[in-house]
Design an enzyme around this catalytic site. Structure first.
Site, PDB file in Angstrom:
ATOM      1  N   HIS A  77       0.853  -1.195   0.000  1.00 52.93           N
ATOM      2  CA  HIS A  77       0.000   0.000   0.000  1.00 52.93           C
ATOM      3  C   HIS A  77       0.883   1.237   0.000  1.00 52.93           C
ATOM      4  O   HIS A  77       1.165   1.783   1.070  1.00 52.93           O
ATOM      5  CB  HIS A  77      -0.893  -0.025   1.234  1.00 52.93           C
ATOM      6  N   PHE A  78       1.365   1.705  -0.990  1.00 59.75           N
ATOM      7  CA  PHE A  78       1.287   1.344  -2.404  1.00 59.75           C
ATOM      8  C   PHE A  78       2.696   1.078  -2.894  1.00 59.75           C
ATOM      9  O   PHE A  78       3.605   1.796  -2.484  1.00 59.75           O
ATOM     10  CB  PHE A  78       0.677   2.491  -3.202  1.00 59.75           C
TER      11      PHE A  78
END
Length: 184
Positions: A77-78
């Site tokens: 993420h991410f």
């Protein structure tokens, strides 16, 4: 309601080992509040916990999470733009409210029931060092459903980054049949 001393010796702070023991269901007694196991346990320690402190005089908790670049959520993420998901910070605050309910003597297993308002005003990234969760208990209802309502703030390296108003956590007594939690 039981007193905290009926099933554990209350302290004013808790180590990672204490929190892990709670995740095994062994801290507050069988069928009572427990924290999730890693990696969903979103704190490394509780540094303050009280029955009468905080903004509303009904209880206060401070928890902390050490940030390291290898934390699991930064990997996904991410990719290329790592940030701790805001929902994990909110979940940490729900975890703390549930822990406080068990610590304060309410029986039952905990579930997050909702939140009135959440604001994200900053991010928690892998270059940071410390997340601090500050929880103020607003209301407690004890009965068939033990319910805690609290406000919380999240800080990273001293900067205020999240606010949650009217977080709700319920404990249902699975051993004594003291009611069901509302459907989520």
């Amino acid at each position: 309601m039981q007193g905290p001393h009926d099933f554990h010796t209350p302290k004013s702070s808790y180590s990672k080992e204490d929190l892990l023991e709670s995740g095994k269901g062994g801290y507050f007694g069988p069928g009572n509040a427990q924290l999730p196991a890693p990696p969903m346990l979103m704190m490394d320690r509780i540094t303050e916990i009280s029955l009468d402190g905080g903004a509303f005089g009904k209880g206060h908790v401070v928890g902390e999470l050490d940030i390291t670049p290898d934390l699991w959520f930064f990997q996904c993420h991410f990719p290329g733009d790592p940030v701790m998901p805001g929902c994990l910070g909110l979940d940490a605050m729900w975890q703390i409210v549930g822990y406080w309910l068990g610590w304060s003597g309410s029986p039952g297993k905990g579930r997050a029931l909702g939140v009135g308002e959440v604001k994200f005003t900053g991010e928690i990234t892998p270059d940071k060092k410390l997340v601090r969760y500050e929880i103020d208990i607003k209301r407690v209802r004890r009965g068939k459903l033990n319910l805690g309502i609290a406000d919380g703030r999240v800080y990273v390296d001293g900067e205020h980054v999240y606010t949650a108003i009217d977080m709700k956590v319920g404990l249902k007594n699975v051993l004594g049949g003291a009611g069901d939690l509302p459907a989520s």
